[in-house]
Design an enzyme around this catalytic site. Structure first.
Site, PDB file in Angstrom:
ATOM      1  N   ARG A  19     -13.070 -10.206   4.373  1.00 26.31           N
ATOM      2  CA  ARG A  19     -12.031  -9.980   3.349  1.00 26.31           C
ATOM      3  C   ARG A  19     -12.219 -10.969   2.209  1.00 26.31           C
ATOM      4  O   ARG A  19     -12.079 -12.188   2.384  1.00 26.31           O
ATOM      5  CB  ARG A  19     -10.646 -10.127   3.991  1.00 26.31           C
ATOM      6  CG  ARG A  19      -9.522  -9.828   3.050  1.00 26.31           C
ATOM      7  CD  ARG A  19      -8.193  -9.876   3.779  1.00 26.31           C
ATOM      8  NE  ARG A  19      -7.092  -9.817   2.842  1.00 26.31           N
ATOM      9  CZ  ARG A  19      -5.826 -10.055   3.165  1.00 26.31           C
ATOM     10  NH1 ARG A  19      -5.514 -10.379   4.425  1.00 26.31           N
ATOM     11  NH2 ARG A  19      -4.887  -9.979   2.266  1.00 26.31           N
ATOM     12  N   GLU A  22       0.839  -1.215   0.000  1.00 23.52           N
ATOM     13  CA  GLU A  22       0.000   0.000   0.000  1.00 23.52           C
ATOM     14  C   GLU A  22       0.865   1.252   0.000  1.00 23.52           C
ATOM     15  O   GLU A  22       0.539   2.248  -0.652  1.00 23.52           O
ATOM     16  CB  GLU A  22      -0.979  -0.002   1.176  1.00 23.52           C
ATOM     17  CG  GLU A  22      -1.896  -1.231   1.262  1.00 23.52           C
ATOM     18  CD  GLU A  22      -2.552  -1.633  -0.052  1.00 23.52           C
ATOM     19  OE1 GLU A  22      -2.765  -0.765  -0.920  1.00 23.52           O
ATOM     20  OE2 GLU A  22      -2.832  -2.836  -0.235  1.00 23.52           O
ATOM     21  N   TYR A  76      -1.353  -8.308 -10.988  1.00 25.87           N
ATOM     22  CA  TYR A  76      -0.389  -8.269  -9.892  1.00 25.87           C
ATOM     23  C   TYR A  76       0.877  -9.063 -10.220  1.00 25.87           C
ATOM     24  O   TYR A  76       1.975  -8.536 -10.242  1.00 25.87           O
ATOM     25  CB  TYR A  76      -1.023  -8.861  -8.624  1.00 25.87           C
ATOM     26  CG  TYR A  76      -2.084  -7.994  -7.996  1.00 25.87           C
ATOM     27  CD1 TYR A  76      -3.385  -7.952  -8.513  1.00 25.87           C
ATOM     28  CD2 TYR A  76      -1.806  -7.208  -6.894  1.00 25.87           C
ATOM     29  CE1 TYR A  76      -4.350  -7.165  -7.938  1.00 25.87           C
ATOM     30  CE2 TYR A  76      -2.791  -6.410  -6.307  1.00 25.87           C
ATOM     31  CZ  TYR A  76      -4.057  -6.399  -6.826  1.00 25.87           C
ATOM     32  OH  TYR A  76      -5.015  -5.608  -6.262  1.00 25.87           O
TER      33      TYR A  76
HETATM   34  N1  BES Z   1      -5.865  -1.210  -4.664  1.00 23.43           N
HETATM   35  C1  BES Z   1      -5.876  -2.552  -4.217  1.00 23.43           C
HETATM   36  C2  BES Z   1      -7.234  -3.012  -3.767  1.00 23.43           C
HETATM   37  C3  BES Z   1      -8.315  -2.939  -4.830  1.00 23.43           C
HETATM   38  C4  BES Z   1      -8.070  -3.262  -6.147  1.00 23.43           C
HETATM   39  C5  BES Z   1      -9.583  -2.575  -4.462  1.00 23.43           C
HETATM   40  C6  BES Z   1      -9.097  -3.175  -7.093  1.00 23.43           C
HETATM   41  C7  BES Z   1     -10.599  -2.505  -5.399  1.00 23.43           C
HETATM   42  C8  BES Z   1     -10.361  -2.803  -6.725  1.00 23.43           C
HETATM   43  C9  BES Z   1      -4.859  -2.769  -3.094  1.00 23.43           C
HETATM   44  O1  BES Z   1      -3.693  -2.051  -3.232  1.00 23.43           O
HETATM   45  C10 BES Z   1      -4.454  -4.209  -3.126  1.00 23.43           C
HETATM   46  O2  BES Z   1      -3.879  -4.608  -4.101  1.00 23.43           O
HETATM   47  N2  BES Z   1      -4.754  -4.948  -2.081  1.00 23.43           N
HETATM   48  C11 BES Z   1      -4.412  -6.343  -1.977  1.00 23.43           C
HETATM   49  C12 BES Z   1      -3.198  -6.564  -1.148  1.00 23.43           C
HETATM   50  C13 BES Z   1      -1.949  -6.738  -1.916  1.00 23.43           C
HETATM   51  C14 BES Z   1      -0.789  -7.046  -0.984  1.00 23.43           C
HETATM   52  C15 BES Z   1      -1.997  -7.740  -3.030  1.00 23.43           C
HETATM   53  C16 BES Z   1      -5.556  -7.050  -1.260  1.00 23.43           C
HETATM   54  O3  BES Z   1      -6.483  -6.378  -0.818  1.00 23.43           O
HETATM   55  O4  BES Z   1      -5.516  -8.260  -1.173  1.00 23.43           O
HETATM   56 ZN    ZN Z   2      -2.487  -2.824  -4.838  1.00 21.54          ZN
END
Ligand code: BES
Ligand code: ZN
Length: 605
Positions: free
Chosen positions: A558, A305, A392
Site C-alpha cells: 500500500r 469508498e 482530499y
Molecule cells: N479513488 C481513490 C484511490 C485512487 C485515487 C486511486 C487516484 C488511483 C488514483 C480512493 O477512493 C481513495 O481515495 N483511497 C484512499 C483512501 C481514502 C480513505 C483517503 C487510499 O487509498 O488511501
Molecule cells: Zn477516494
C-alpha cells in the site's frame, strides 16, 4: 481587438488545440465529440501462466461526425479489428507513444458501422494488472489477479476511450482456471463456477477508470440483503466482522444524499499488495487488508469508498484536473457518514489528524505552489500528479466551509440536488462553480477556495479536546515521564496516532524500547499505528522496529505506507543502501503503479 492582437492570438490558439484535444481531457487520445462509445461487450481468457488477458472488446458507437473511432491503448497488442454489421476487417493504426498516455488506436469506420470489435491481448507491461503468486495470498495455494484502472490504466487492459468524461454500460465474460472466482465492477456471482466461465452485466453507465476485475480463491459472506464481503477464505471471518457496519453506512448515506443508485454494494478484501487503501469500483469496492485491525478503527475508508457511489461514480470528475470534485466531496460525505455512526467528537479527531497532514504537506510544497489549488492544471503532465491531500483535505475544508456558511440543512439540500441533477454525468470545476454560484449566491469566496493557492484564511478549524489531552501526555513522556504513565486506557487507534506522530525524532533507544514494551508497538496489528511507530523508531538503535519494518515492506504494497517508510529510511545515515536492498527484494511483490513511483524514489533506472 486590433489586427495586430488578432495575429498574436491565432498562433496561440493553434498551440492550445494541439496540447489539449477538443474532448477537453488532455489525458486521452479519444475524440468522443466525433465518435463516442456507449456499450462494451468484453470477452477475455485469463491465463495465469502466460500472465495475459486475451480476447475481444466490442464497442457500440454513437456516431456524431467523421469516419474514425479513436481509443486509448497502452501495452496492449491489437491483433485484428472488425466492423459490424458485416464482420469485415477494418483498417486501423496504433500511433506513437506519448509519455504517461500510451498510444492512440485509430479505426477507420465504414458508413454503416455501428460496432467495432477489437481483438487483442495484454502484454507484460499492462500497468493495471497485478498477477500474484500463491505465496502473496492468504491461502498460499492459488494465484490471484487484480486490476487498478484509476487514473489512466484502463487502457492497459481494455482498449477504450479512457477519459472520465465518457460513460458506457458493459457486459463481460471472463474465462478463468477451475477453482477460482472472478468478480468485476458489475453484477457478481457469489460462488465458484465449475467451468470457470463467468458472465457479468453492468447496466448503469460508468467511466473507464471504474472498470475492474479480480480473480482468485475468493469466498462470499452476506452482511445483509444488499451488501456483503468477498475475501480469501482465510480472511473472511475477520473481514466480515471488521466491516459489519457497512449496511448501516449505506442507510445513513441514503438518508443524507439520496437513493443508492447501483443495486448491491459489496466489498472485496484483497491481498496486501493492493496499492491503495480502497478503490470505489462500482458495486464492489476494492479494499486493502491493512484496514483489518480487529477493532473496526479504520472503517472510515469503507465510508469513503461507499460515499464515492455518489461523489465520483454518479457525478464524475470530467478530467483528472478536477479530481477534487471526486475526492474532496467524498471526504466530506465520508465524515458525515462517520458522524452519524460514531458521533461528532470521534470525527473531529479524524479531521484534526488529516488537517495536520494537510498543513504539513502545504508547507512542504510551499503555499504558492500551483498544485496547492483545488482545480489543477495537469495538461502535459502525469495525471497521477492529481493525487495529494490537497484534493482530499483542502476539498473537505471547502465543503465544510460551505456547510458552515449556509447552515447544514441548506447545504445538505444543495448537495442532494447536486448529485440528483448531475447523476451519471461528468462535472468540471468551472461548471461546479457556476452551478454553486446560482444556487448559493451569498457565498462570495468560492473562487478563492477553488482557484486560489494555499489555504484561505479564516476557514474551518477542526478541534479535538481528546487529542489535545494526548498531546499533554506525550509532552510529559518526552520531558522525562515514565512510559507506564502514558496510560493508553480508553484510547482509540487515533489517540495512538496523535501520540506517535508528535514524538521527536531523536528519542534515545532506551526510551523507544520502554515505550515499545509498554504499548506493544512493534507488534501492533494496526497498520496505521505500526507505520506511525516505525517512522519514529526504525533506524534509531531499536532493532525490533527495524525488523518489523523489513517484514512490513516485504508483505504490504500500500503506497500510503511505502512512500513515507522508504523516504524515512533513505533519510537515515547510510539508509539509501539499506532501502535499496530491501526494495530489491520487495519490489517483485508490489503493483506496477507502486513500482513506478518507488523506482523514481529509490533511483531504480
Ligand atoms: N479513488 C481513490 C484511490 C485512487 C485515487 C486511486 C487516484 C488511483 C488514483 C480512493 O477512493 C481513495 O481515495 N483511497 C484512499 C483512501 C481514502 C480513505 C483517503 C487510499 O487509498 O488511501
Ligand atoms: Zn477516494
Amino acid at each position: 481587438m486590433s489586427i495586430r492582437n488578432l495575429f498574436l492570438l491565432v498562433p496561440l490558439m493553434v498551440a492550445c488545440t494541439a496540447k489539449a484535444p477538443p474532448s477537453g481531457d488532455p489525458h486521452s487520445f479519444s475524440r468522443p465529440e466525433r465518435v463516442r462509445v456507449t456499450h462494451l461487450d468484453l470477452d477475455l481468457d485469463v491465463d495465469f501462466d502466460a500472465r495475459t488477458l486475451s480476447g475481444r472488446a466490442s464497442w457500440k458507437l454513437d456516431r456524431r461526425r467523421g469516419t474514425e473511432l479513436r481509443l486509448d491503448v497502452d501495452g496492449i497488442v491489437v491483433e485484428r479489428v472488425t466492423l459490424e454489421p458485416g464482420g469485415r476487417s477494418a483498417e486501423f493504426e496504433v500511433g506513437d507513444p506519448v509519455e504517461h498516455l500510451g498510444r492512440p488506436l485509430t479505426v477507420r469506420l465504414a458508413p454503416e458501422t455501428t460496432e467495432v470489435h477489437v481483438h487483442y491481448r495484454t502484454g507484460p507491461e499492462s500497468t493495471a494488472l497485478q498477477w500474484l503468486e500463491p505465496e502473496q495470498t492468504a491461502g498460499g495455494r492459488r494465484p490471484f489477479l487484480l486490476t487498478q484502472s484509476q487514473s489512466v490504466f484502463a487502457r492497459t487492459w481494455v482498449p477504450c476511450q479512457d477519459t472520465p468524461g465518457v460513460r458506457f454500460t458493459y457486459d463481460a465474460t471472463l474465462r478463468v482456471p477451475p477453482g477460482l472466482l472472478a468478480l468485476m465492477s458489475a453484477e457478481n456471482p457469489t460462488e465458484i463456477a465449475a467451468d470457470g466461465v463467468y458472465r457479468f452485466r453492468m447496466p448503469q453507465p460508468i467511466p473507464s477508470y471504474l472498470l475492474a476485475a479480480v480473480v482468485g480463491e475468493i469466498a462470499f459472506r452476506p452482511l445483509d440483503a444488499r451488501s456483503g464481503v468477498y475475501a480469501e477464505p482465510a480472511m473472511l471471518d475477520r473481514a466480515a466482522w471488521e466491516f459489519a457496519e457497512t449496511p448501516r453506512m449505506i442507510d445513513v448515506a441514503e438518508a443524507l444524499y439520496g437513493e443508492y443508485a447501483w443495486g448491491r454494494y459489496d466489498l472485496i478484501v484483497l491481498p496486501p499488495s493492493f496499492p491503495f487503501g480502497g478503490m470505489e469500483n462500482p458495486r464492489l469496492s476494492f479494499i486493502t487488508p491493512t484496514l483489518i485491525a480487529g477493532d473496526r478503527s479504520l472503517v472510515s475508508t469503507i465510508a469513503h469508498e461507499l460515499a464515492h457511489s455518489w461523489s465520483g461514480n454518479l457525478v464524475t470528475n470530467a478530467t483528472w484536473s478536477d479530481f477534487w470534485l471526486n475526492e474532496g466531496f467524498t471526504v466530506y460525505f465520508e465524515k458525515r457518514i462517520m458522524e452519524e455512526l460514531y458521533g461528532r467528537d470521534y470525527v473531529e479527531m479524524l479531521s484534526v489528524l488529516d488537517q495536520k497532514e494537510l498543513r504539513d504537506r502545504i508547507e512542504e510544497m510551499g503555499v504558492d505552489h500551483p498544485d496547492t489549488r483545488l482545480a489543477l492544471e495537469l495538461a502535459g503532465r502525469d495525471p497521477e500528479d492529481c493525487f495529494s491531500n490537497i484534493a482530499y483535505d483542502k476539498g473537505y475544508l471547502f465543503l465544510r466551509h460551505l456547510e458552515e456558511s449556509l447552515g447544514r440543512d441548506r447545504f445538505d439540500e444543495i448537495l442532494a440536488d447536486y448529485f440528483h441533477e448531475h447523476a451519471f454525468r461528468s462535472m468540471t470545476s468551472d461548471r461546479f462553480v457556476a452551478w454553486l454560484r446560482a444556487r448559493a449566491p451569498e457565498v462570495t469566496d468560492v473562487d478563492e477556495w477553488v482557484y486560489g493557492r494555499g489555504l484561505p484564511a479564516g476557514g474551518p478549524t477542526p478541534v479535538s479536546d481528546a487529542l489535545a489531552a494526548v498531546d499533554r501526555r506525550r509532552e510529559a513522556f518526552v520531558s522525562g515521564g515514565r512510559a507506564d504513565e502514558v496510560d493508553p486506557e480508553g484510547w482509540t487507534a487515533h489517540h495512538h496516532l496523535r501520540f506517535l506522530r508528535g514524538l521527536p525524532d531523536d528519542l534515545p533507544a532506551e526510551r523507544l524500547a520502554e515505550l515499545d514494551r509498554w504499548l506493544g508497538l512493534s507488534d501492533s496489528g494496526n497498520a496505521e499505528i505500526l507505520v506511525a511507530w516505525l517512522l519514529v523508531a526504525a533506524d534509531r538503535g531499536h532493532p525490533d522496529a527495524d525488523a518489523a519494518r523489513e517484514r512490513f515492506l516485504l508483505r504490504v504494497g500500500r503506497l500510503k505506507f511505502l512512500r513515507p517508510l522508504y523516504r524515512h529510511m533513505i533519510a537515515a545515515q547510510g539508509g539509501r543502501a539499506r532501502a535499496g536492498e530491501i526494495y530489491r527484494r520487495a519490489r517483485p511483490g508490489y503493483h506496477a503503479i507502486a513500482r513506478e513511483e518507488l523506482d523514481a524514489l529509490l533511483g531504480v533506472p
